[in-house]
Design an enzyme around this catalytic site. Sequence first.
Site, short mmCIF file in Angstrom:
data_model
loop_
_atom_site.label_atom_id
_atom_site.label_comp_id
_atom_site.label_asym_id
_atom_site.label_seq_id
_atom_site.Cartn_x
_atom_site.Cartn_y
_atom_site.Cartn_z
N GLN A 261 -4.56 -1.18 9.87
CA GLN A 261 -4.42 -2.50 9.24
C GLN A 261 -4.98 -3.58 10.17
OE1 GLN A 261 -3.28 -3.13 6.09
NE2 GLN A 261 -3.78 -5.28 6.41
N ASP B 128 -10.76 3.50 4.54
CA ASP B 128 -11.16 2.10 4.39
C ASP B 128 -12.69 1.96 4.37
OD1 ASP B 128 -9.31 0.14 3.88
OD2 ASP B 128 -8.69 -0.09 5.98
N LYS C 148 0.84 -1.21 0.00
CA LYS C 148 0.00 0.00 0.00
C LYS C 148 0.87 1.25 0.00
CE LYS C 148 -3.84 -2.34 2.29
NZ LYS C 148 -4.48 -2.68 3.57
#
Length: 307
Positions: free
Chosen positions: A97, A120, A53
């Site tokens: 994460q 997200d 990422k």
Amino acid sequence: MSARVMDGAAVAARIRGAVAEDVARLSGHGVVPRLEVVLVGDDPASRVYVAAKGKAAHEVGIRAATHALPAATTAEELRELIVQLNCNGDVDGILLQLPLPSHLNSRAFLDLVDPAKDVDGFHPLNVGLLHQGRPSFVPCTPAGIMELLDAEGVGLSGRRAVVLGRSEIVGKPMAALLLARHATVTVCHSRTADLAGVCRQADVLVAAIGKAALVSAEFVKPGAVVVDVGINRVEDPGLVARLYPGDEGRRGQVAKRGYTLVGDVDFTAVREVAAAITPVPGGVGPLTIAGLLRNTVRAARRRRGME
Ligand code: NDP
């Protein structure tokens, strides 16, 4: 006849190109989007995803930094970091994460992220907006899958879609997006009776369960479109040989690094039944990262009233 293999990597490359142009335009206004990734613990797969990422962000001109915290990080320490990132006006996107170590409650920390920086799309406000058909930040994997289906010209209105898996990350938002596009949607999970029979009704089948090659040809209606979200490590050379007969590359991977990555779909068998299918790797994975970059730029624009 063998199914068409849908090239997620190519669609993702197009999205990344468009994001790079957006970033260049924003730079012209003195804005360089900034993404902060929070990684707790030393889960090897998470480390690989976070590195990918960060690299992808840099490549399109997004500033990206990772806060790698030890597995023993306390709830108070993690809370402090997220609050600090929320308050920092220079930060556009925050990504926590997952999974977190078991002593940290993921939901509590996802709830803490500023919804305006929630790239997200996991904050309850953004989840609620999505389910009301007013999407704000859409979770990256299902958003990427919708782009792939559109790029492939897959019609959804009036068609039967089955989503295998009901997680907050993939299954539920995927179902909401398909419903918003007028598909007739069924969501399956570990307690679904006659799983193969339900899946076999699907014109579009999205598998997101995390079980290597569970979706066999028996699950698939001839001519269906099959999207494989699963990423599973398989170490058993015998299983790899059965799933990918004649694939020397995969056999070599197992011999060299001890595993190969396979999806939730038995690719070789299902390919003979479906009209179109995504591979693993190279299908959904690249789209997830592209979606994250897009959401980060969107956050940068929105926070400055530019969108
Ligand atoms: P979760 O573990 O959160 O959810 C799995 C879902 O699958 C659950 O709803 C579970 O049902 C269901 N399930 C599990 N086993 C079965 C079974 N035998 N039969 C029917 N349903 C079953 O997984 P995620 O949604 O986070 O991820 C799913 C997969 O997708 C994983 O392999 C993950 O690595 C991959 N992934 C890939 C991404 C990419 O970019 N390509 C991004 C995100 C995930 P129940 O709710 O009843 O327990």
